[in-house]
Design a protein around this motif. Structure first.
Motif, PDB file in Angstrom:
ATOM      1  N   TRP A  23      34.629  32.636  41.575  1.00 29.25           N
ATOM      2  CA  TRP A  23      34.998  31.869  40.390  1.00 29.25           C
ATOM      3  C   TRP A  23      33.990  30.739  40.154  1.00 29.25           C
TER       4      TRP A  23
ATOM      5  N   SER B 117      34.590  37.837  32.530  1.00 25.59           N
ATOM      6  CA  SER B 117      35.524  38.756  33.186  1.00 25.59           C
ATOM      7  C   SER B 117      35.597  38.487  34.686  1.00 25.59           C
TER       8      SER B 117
ATOM      9  N   ASN C  91      37.640  35.292  35.159  1.00 26.53           N
ATOM     10  CA  ASN C  91      39.067  35.505  34.903  1.00 26.53           C
ATOM     11  C   ASN C  91      39.730  36.304  36.024  1.00 26.53           C
ATOM     12  N   THR C  92      39.051  37.332  36.519  1.00 27.86           N
ATOM     13  CA  THR C  92      39.597  38.128  37.618  1.00 27.86           C
ATOM     14  C   THR C  92      39.732  37.283  38.882  1.00 27.86           C
TER      15      THR C  92
ATOM     16  N   MET D 113      40.104  34.043  39.030  1.00 25.43           N
ATOM     17  CA  MET D 113      41.208  33.091  38.846  1.00 25.43           C
ATOM     18  C   MET D 113      42.562  33.764  39.049  1.00 25.43           C
ATOM     19  N   THR D 114      42.713  34.983  38.576  1.00 24.88           N
ATOM     20  CA  THR D 114      43.964  35.719  38.758  1.00 24.88           C
ATOM     21  C   THR D 114      44.239  35.952  40.247  1.00 24.88           C
ATOM     22  N   LEU D 115      43.216  36.382  40.971  1.00 23.69           N
ATOM     23  CA  LEU D 115      43.377  36.594  42.411  1.00 23.69           C
ATOM     24  C   LEU D 115      43.668  35.288  43.131  1.00 23.69           C
TER      25      LEU D 115
ATOM     26  N   HIS E 233      45.159  32.688  41.960  1.00 29.84           N
ATOM     27  CA  HIS E 233      46.528  32.280  41.665  1.00 29.84           C
ATOM     28  C   HIS E 233      47.528  33.056  42.514  1.00 29.84           C
ATOM     29  N   LYS E 234      47.299  34.353  42.674  1.00 34.11           N
ATOM     30  CA  LYS E 234      48.203  35.166  43.494  1.00 34.11           C
ATOM     31  C   LYS E 234      48.214  34.695  44.936  1.00 34.11           C
TER      32      LYS E 234
ATOM     33  N   THR F 162      50.184  26.125  44.549  1.00 36.17           N
ATOM     34  CA  THR F 162      50.469  25.755  43.164  1.00 36.17           C
ATOM     35  C   THR F 162      51.641  24.778  43.126  1.00 36.17           C
TER      36      THR F 162
END
Length: 163
Positions: free
Chosen positions: A79, A108, A111-112, A114-116, A118-119, A127
């Motif tokens: 990221w 892309s 964004n990918t 950031m998604t990982l 967050h999980k 969080t």
């Protein structure tokens, strides 16, 4: 399997077991803490060092969580690198084939990542919403440190030092 995935017992315990359901007494336990993997790049290692100590102190990092935290750190590093590239080159590039404007491929990637992140962050309680469900007791000292007693400013002998 449908439905929510179950919370780990340590999370339930740290939360005070709000549902008052029986805790899994047979859940496997592993040694506390984990070492930083050598394959991580510089940015990922710095992120590991930033958060691993706090997770270990809270009881949320064990030896078997090493790969999950490493994956979070790799996603963090990707990221950061994607964002630095976007800062230099911009969000839009011109397609070499068509000549039309298109989103930079690093958008892309960012964004990918950031998604990982967050999980994994939700799994470890990084969080605000996931952290709000965890109550961590203050760490207890296992052995009295003589220096603590020597430098303790709560005694009457040092009243003259406080001002």
């Amino acid at each position: 399997m449908a439905g929510r995935k179950p919370k780990p017992t340590i999370i339930k315990q740290l939360s005070g077991n709000p549902g008052k359901r029986r805790l899994n007494k047979s859940e496997p336990s592993f040694s506390a803490g984990a070492t930083c993997p050598k394959h991580l790049d510089k940015v990922a290692k710095a992120e590991w060092k930033r958060i691993a100590a706090d997770l270990t102190t809270s009881g949320l990092l064990t030896s078997v969580d090493r790969s999950a935290l490493a994956a979070y750190c790799v996603a963090f590093s990707r990221w950061i690198k994607a964002e630095e590239l976007l800062e230099r080159e911009g969000l839009v590039i011109v397609s070499p084939k068509s000549g039309y404007a298109m989103p930079h491929p690093a958008v892309s990637i960012s964004n990918t990542a950031m998604t990982l992140m967050h999980k994994f962050a939700s799994e470890f309680g990084f969080t605000p919403s996931s952290r709000s469900r965890i109550n961590v007791a203050a760490p207890t000292k296992t052995k009295a440190d003589p220096l603590d007693a020597f430098f303790d400013l709560n005694t009457n002998d040092d009243e003259g030092l406080r001002q």
